[in-house]
Motif scaffolding. Structure first.
Motif, PDB file in Angstrom:
ATOM      1  N   ILE A 129       0.827  -1.207   0.000  1.00 15.92           N
ATOM      2  CA  ILE A 129       0.000   0.000   0.000  1.00 15.92           C
ATOM      3  C   ILE A 129       0.860   1.256   0.000  1.00 15.92           C
ATOM      4  N   ALA A 130       0.243   2.365  -0.424  1.00 15.82           N
ATOM      5  CA  ALA A 130       0.818   3.699  -0.303  1.00 15.82           C
ATOM      6  C   ALA A 130      -0.325   4.667  -0.051  1.00 15.82           C
ATOM      7  N   LYS A 131      -0.034   5.780   0.609  1.00 15.06           N
ATOM      8  CA  LYS A 131      -1.072   6.711   1.055  1.00 15.06           C
ATOM      9  C   LYS A 131      -0.964   8.039   0.303  1.00 15.06           C
ATOM     10  N   LEU A 132      -2.113   8.533  -0.135  1.00 12.20           N
ATOM     11  CA  LEU A 132      -2.206   9.852  -0.767  1.00 12.20           C
ATOM     12  C   LEU A 132      -3.467  10.525  -0.240  1.00 12.20           C
ATOM     13  N   GLY A 133      -3.289  11.523   0.617  1.00 10.70           N
ATOM     14  CA  GLY A 133      -4.442  12.164   1.233  1.00 10.70           C
ATOM     15  C   GLY A 133      -5.199  11.174   2.087  1.00 10.70           C
ATOM     16  N   ASP A 134      -6.508  11.074   1.857  1.00 11.24           N
ATOM     17  CA  ASP A 134      -7.300  10.108   2.621  1.00 11.24           C
ATOM     18  C   ASP A 134      -7.602   8.860   1.796  1.00 11.24           C
ATOM     19  N   TRP A 135      -6.773   8.620   0.785  1.00  8.98           N
ATOM     20  CA  TRP A 135      -6.894   7.418  -0.046  1.00  8.98           C
ATOM     21  C   TRP A 135      -5.665   6.533   0.138  1.00  8.98           C
ATOM     22  N   TYR A 136      -5.901   5.229   0.117  1.00  8.85           N
ATOM     23  CA  TYR A 136      -4.819   4.251   0.064  1.00  8.85           C
ATOM     24  C   TYR A 136      -4.855   3.568  -1.308  1.00  8.85           C
ATOM     25  N   TYR A 137      -3.690   3.476  -1.922  1.00  9.02           N
ATOM     26  CA  TYR A 137      -3.544   2.750  -3.191  1.00  9.02           C
ATOM     27  C   TYR A 137      -2.946   1.381  -2.878  1.00  9.02           C
ATOM     28  N   ILE A 138      -3.468   0.345  -3.514  1.00 10.87           N
ATOM     29  CA  ILE A 138      -3.119  -1.029  -3.162  1.00 10.87           C
ATOM     30  C   ILE A 138      -2.666  -1.785  -4.407  1.00 10.87           C
ATOM     31  N   LEU A 139      -1.420  -2.244  -4.394  1.00 11.97           N
ATOM     32  CA  LEU A 139      -0.915  -3.154  -5.429  1.00 11.97           C
ATOM     33  C   LEU A 139      -1.237  -4.564  -4.948  1.00 11.97           C
ATOM     34  N   THR A 140      -2.134  -5.268  -5.645  1.00  7.96           N
ATOM     35  CA  THR A 140      -2.683  -6.510  -5.098  1.00  7.96           C
ATOM     36  C   THR A 140      -2.833  -7.584  -6.170  1.00  7.96           C
TER      37      THR A 140
ATOM     38  N   GLU B 283       4.375  -4.221 -11.606  1.00  3.30           N
ATOM     39  CA  GLU B 283       5.468  -4.486 -10.678  1.00  3.30           C
ATOM     40  C   GLU B 283       5.595  -3.465  -9.552  1.00  3.30           C
ATOM     41  N   ASP B 284       5.350  -2.192  -9.846  1.00  2.80           N
ATOM     42  CA  ASP B 284       5.647  -1.169  -8.842  1.00  2.80           C
ATOM     43  C   ASP B 284       4.848   0.087  -9.181  1.00  2.80           C
ATOM     44  N   PHE B 285       4.723   0.980  -8.206  1.00  2.00           N
ATOM     45  CA  PHE B 285       4.085   2.270  -8.465  1.00  2.00           C
ATOM     46  C   PHE B 285       4.600   3.305  -7.474  1.00  2.00           C
ATOM     47  N   GLU B 286       4.477   4.575  -7.856  1.00  2.80           N
ATOM     48  CA  GLU B 286       4.832   5.707  -7.003  1.00  2.80           C
ATOM     49  C   GLU B 286       3.705   6.728  -7.073  1.00  2.80           C
ATOM     50  N   LEU B 287       3.430   7.363  -5.932  1.00  2.00           N
ATOM     51  CA  LEU B 287       2.409   8.401  -5.860  1.00  2.00           C
ATOM     52  C   LEU B 287       3.048   9.765  -5.627  1.00  2.00           C
ATOM     53  N   PHE B 288       2.509  10.761  -6.330  1.00  2.00           N
ATOM     54  CA  PHE B 288       2.856  12.153  -6.105  1.00  2.00           C
ATOM     55  C   PHE B 288       1.550  12.921  -5.912  1.00  2.00           C
ATOM     56  N   THR B 289       1.641  14.186  -5.603  1.00  2.00           N
ATOM     57  CA  THR B 289       0.456  14.972  -5.263  1.00  2.00           C
ATOM     58  C   THR B 289      -0.627  14.876  -6.331  1.00  2.00           C
ATOM     59  N   ASP B 290      -0.235  14.953  -7.607  1.00  2.00           N
ATOM     60  CA  ASP B 290      -1.223  14.873  -8.689  1.00  2.00           C
ATOM     61  C   ASP B 290      -0.801  13.885  -9.769  1.00  2.00           C
ATOM     62  N   HIS B 291       0.069  12.945  -9.411  1.00  2.00           N
ATOM     63  CA  HIS B 291       0.533  12.006 -10.425  1.00  2.00           C
ATOM     64  C   HIS B 291       0.674  10.600  -9.854  1.00  2.00           C
ATOM     65  N   LEU B 292       0.391   9.653 -10.706  1.00  2.00           N
ATOM     66  CA  LEU B 292       0.628   8.238 -10.441  1.00  2.00           C
ATOM     67  C   LEU B 292       1.628   7.735 -11.470  1.00  2.00           C
ATOM     68  N   VAL B 293       2.663   7.066 -10.994  1.00  2.00           N
ATOM     69  CA  VAL B 293       3.643   6.434 -11.882  1.00  2.00           C
ATOM     70  C   VAL B 293       3.583   4.943 -11.630  1.00  2.00           C
ATOM     71  N   TYR B 294       3.483   4.167 -12.695  1.00  2.00           N
ATOM     72  CA  TYR B 294       3.443   2.722 -12.504  1.00  2.00           C
ATOM     73  C   TYR B 294       4.361   2.004 -13.488  1.00  2.00           C
ATOM     74  N   GLN B 295       4.929   0.915 -12.990  1.00  2.00           N
ATOM     75  CA  GLN B 295       5.917   0.136 -13.738  1.00  2.00           C
ATOM     76  C   GLN B 295       5.338  -1.234 -14.041  1.00  2.00           C
ATOM     77  N   GLN B 296       5.339  -1.589 -15.329  1.00  2.00           N
ATOM     78  CA  GLN B 296       4.803  -2.866 -15.783  1.00  2.00           C
ATOM     79  C   GLN B 296       5.871  -3.633 -16.554  1.00  2.00           C
ATOM     80  N   ARG B 297       5.638  -4.935 -16.703  1.00  2.00           N
ATOM     81  CA  ARG B 297       6.540  -5.767 -17.505  1.00  2.00           C
ATOM     82  C   ARG B 297       5.697  -6.544 -18.505  1.00  2.00           C
TER      83      ARG B 297
END
Length: 733
Positions: free
Chosen positions: A318-329, A365-379
């Motif tokens: 998981i990662a947190k952005l504001g009052d939301w949690y993003y879940i790689l599952t 595979e992976d992701f990163e959160l920023f204030t207004d951006h989502l970055v995600y890594q795929q294979r």
């Protein structure tokens, strides 16, 4: 008595070694524009012979006799065992004496390519930019920080070279500043068992505080009050980190409060902090299941709460952005998907919303959160793809790079309000390069590229990516690199083939300063992306573990056959290397197809699979059941036995073999390769080299220090080159 007994044996060994060296003056021979030494054949050096002390083991009505079980000594003080290891080291020194000039030459070649004065790219955390410096002939980094990226008001945090002076082995872990930036915590290991003492220092006056935390994993997380820390304590026998404690600076460790205890010894425990600093995460990780507990970082009385109840087979982060949690599952998604849920609704998966849906052909595979951006890594089909998406508009951009296959890592993205994404990029022919990629314009700003001193030109080298058809029809990816002017696709080049193939660990094509010493001598280098990795997604991993583990070995063998058949290498000049679980792979292939390989290097090899996995007192065993299976179940016992390198040794010719280990290895105990060598010596029917070298100070990661580690590489390379030289001598007679 112990010292006298050991010293007398060591003295005898030293005398024998000196006699051998005195009687053996090497001749010189040129090979591919280098000077190497030709071994003498007039002196016969006999290898150590281990005593046999039968130990009977009965499981599932099946009896095994282990003649070398006696070699296990958890205290590592038994004089007979230490003397035998010393005898093996003396034998290794004598057998490789004629290669010492070559070893030194390769060491100097590699060292000469390294920019001695080198700094990492600063990464922002809080108010400061943190980086490390390697200076001159220093073996270890100096950690520093500054108030801006340019390095203004630079201050030294920790000079590891000063700390390491009094130690044969030294490792620092978990360097972490308090939220207000005034205090520094770090873990210190002087024994190479990955059990750390945490120390604290005042940054302003550069003075250590008068308190330590003993027996830890080496990493701490600060609460936001700047005086409370959370850390993990390790079990002294199994070395599992299983207890999370809360410590207040200025109080005895004995008074620390136990916050969480892992009762399932199939799980590892880790700590981290959310980017916004509000949460401390306790990570619960096993091979096939995972979970997260959350602690309020603003309350020193807070207790951990589970993000969601753990479920067998459910893996997530998981990662947190504001009052939301993003879940790689992997919930209903073999290759994982990204979901999100509001903070007030986390306990029920029915409230989770898709962000990146599941895709059977693409592994997320992976992701990163920023204030207004989502970055995600795929294979996809083995190639890494990175996408930047603006959350407010949905605008997306996939990043592009020049190489057809490469290694890409997201790192140092510690702040939500960053305007750029930090990545590290390299390939077989491109040195490591750090970029900041603007999140709005997607422009790449190259911050640094690893300098390669000397005459390196990347255009001198070429890489390929091919697929090999395995015996069951599966297509196995293979990454290759060679020097253009040294390579002909006519089946004449030597090749070094490498693989790991376990735990879903994927090894992408990466740049290596050391590897140039092989490529410049005409070697082809290949990574076989065998099953057991996740190169082709999660199913590729599942097809190389537990009751499918044999695919890892047969894939490697099939790649070897294909590379020689297609002209990438000479059939009689094939070398292979692997370490740890990759050492298991080496042990498997030489039992199954020894005729394919001229030489093998196995580092810290996991080779006594059945016996180790039956013994839960051995560190980390219980965490491995989901990877290999539990041999207390007869189905797994029988299957493990069918490939276990130690159990499958037979009377046959084996390749030339170099085996290395560390006495204090906490991952693969020293006695596994020690027993393996003794049994190989007993059974093998050839006169090929079997060299066993134990670093009496090191553990699983080998020697500490950047230049000391090069010696280990030089030893392995010189072993291969010398074998190649001897073969050429024989062929030219």
């Amino acid at each position: 008595m112990f010292l006298n007994h050991l010293i007398s044996k060591l003295s005898l060994i030293s005398c024998v070694t000196l006699l051998i060296i005195a009687c053996s003056q090497p001749n010189n021979k040129a090979y591919n524009n280098m000077t190497i030494t030709e071994p003498q054949t007039t002196v016969t050096i006999k290898p150590p012979v281990a005593k046999k002390n039968p130990h009977t083991m009965v499981n599932h009505n099946h009896t095994r006799i282990d003649d070398y079980y006696w070699m296990r000594d958890d205290s590592r003080t038994d004089p007979e065992i230490l003397a035998h290891l010393a005898a093996e080291n003396a034998y290794a020194t004598a057998q490789l004496k004629h290669t010492e000039v070559l070893q030194e030459q390769i060491f100097q070649e590699i060292k000469a390519r390294i920019d001695k004065d080198d700094s990492s790219v600063p990464t922002k955390r809080g108010k400061f930019f943190y980086s490390s410096q390697m200076l001159g002939d220093n073996e270890y980094p100096i950690y520093v920080r500054a108030t801006d990226f340019a390095g203004s008001n630079l201050e030294e945090l920790l000079n590891v070279n000063e700390l390491a002076k009094e130690h044969d082995y030294y490792q620092v872990s978990g360097l972490t500043a308090s939220p207000d930036g005034k205090l520094l915590a770090y873990g210190e290991d002087t024994f190479s068992r990955r059990v750390y003492t945490v120390r604290f220092k005042s940054i302003a006056n550069n003075q250590l505080l008068n308190e330590t935390l003993e027996g830890t994993s080496g990493n701490i997380v600060w609460a936001n009050d700047n005086k409370t820390v959370y850390y993990i304590k390790k079990d002294p026998q199994t070395l599992l980190g299983y207890q999370v404690f809360k410590h207040t600076l200025g109080t005895p460790q004995a008074d620390d409060e136990l916050i969480y205890e892992e009762t399932d010894n199939a799980y590892y425990t880790y700590l981290s902090k959310s980017k916004d600093g509000s949460n401390i995460f306790i990570w619960h990780s096993s091979t096939e299941s995972s979970g997260v507990s959350i602690i309020d970082a603003n309350s020193t009385t807070a207790k951990p709460s589970m993000f969601i109840p753990r479920e067998e087979g459910h893996e997530y982060s998981i990662a947190k952005l504001g009052d939301w949690y993003y879940i790689l599952t992997n919930w209903q998604a073999t290759n994982f998907r990204l979901m999100k849920v509001q903070e007030t609704k986390i306990g029920d998966k029915a409230n989770w919303q898709d962000v990146i849906p599941a895709n059977d052909d693409v592994k997320l595979e992976d992701f990163e959160l920023f204030t207004d951006h989502l970055v995600y890594q795929q294979r996809e089909n083995g190639i890494t793809r990175v996408t930047i998406e603006q959350l407010s508009t949905g605008k997306k951009q996939q990043l592009s790079f020049n190489d057809s296959a490469y290694s890409l890592e997201l790192y140092g993205n510690n702040e939500l309000d960053n305007s750029a994404l930090r990545v590290h990029y390299d390939s077989f022919t491109t040195p490591g390069t750090d970029y900041d990629i603007d999140l709005i314009s997607f422009d790449k700003n190259q911050l640094k590229q690893t300098k390669v001193l000397g005459d390196f030109t990347r255009n001198n080298y070429a890489s390929e990516r091919i697929f090999v058809t395995a015996r069951d029809g599966k297509q196995v990816p293979v990454s290759l690199v060679y020097r253009k002017d040294k390579f002909k696709k006519d089946g004449t080049n030597p090749i070094l083939q490498y693989a790991y193939g376990s735990y879903g660990h994927t090894i992408d094509p990466y740049f290596s300063l050391s590897r140039l010493s092989l490529l410049d001598r005409g070697f082809v280098y290949a990574i076989a992306h065998v099953r057991g990795s996740e190169m082709l997604g999660r199913p590729w991993y599942e097809d190389g573990k537990k009751l499918n583990k044999m695919n890892t070995f047969t894939d490697f063998i099939d790649v070897t056959k294909a590379l020689t058949a297609q002209g990438y290498a000479a059939k009689n000049k094939v070398f292979a290397a692997g370490g740890s679980a990759g050492g298991l792979l080496m042990g498997g292939i030489i039992n199954m197809a020894p005729e394919l390989y001229l030489g093998i290097a196995a580092a810290v090899p996991f080779v006594d699979v059945v016996t180790t996995m039956l013994d839960e007192s051995i560190p980390l065993t219980t965490n491995e059941f989901d990877e290999w299976g539990n041999p207390k179940d007869k189905v797994y016992y029988d299957y493990m036995l069918s490939y276990s390198p130690y159990d499958q040794i037979k009377a046959q010719n084996y390749p030339n073999i170099l085996i290395t280990t560390g006495l204090h290895d906490s991952q693969v105990q020293y006695f596994e390769p020690m027993k393996w060598v003794a049994k190989l010596r007993e059974y093998k029917t050839d006169d090929n080299l079997l060299i066993f070298k134990t670093d009496m100070e090191a553990g699983h990661g080998g020697a500490s220090g950047r230049f000391k580690q090069i010696y280990e590489t030089a030893l392995e390379y010189s072993f291969f080159i010398d074998l190649l030289n001897k073969k050429d001598i024989l062929n030219n007679k």
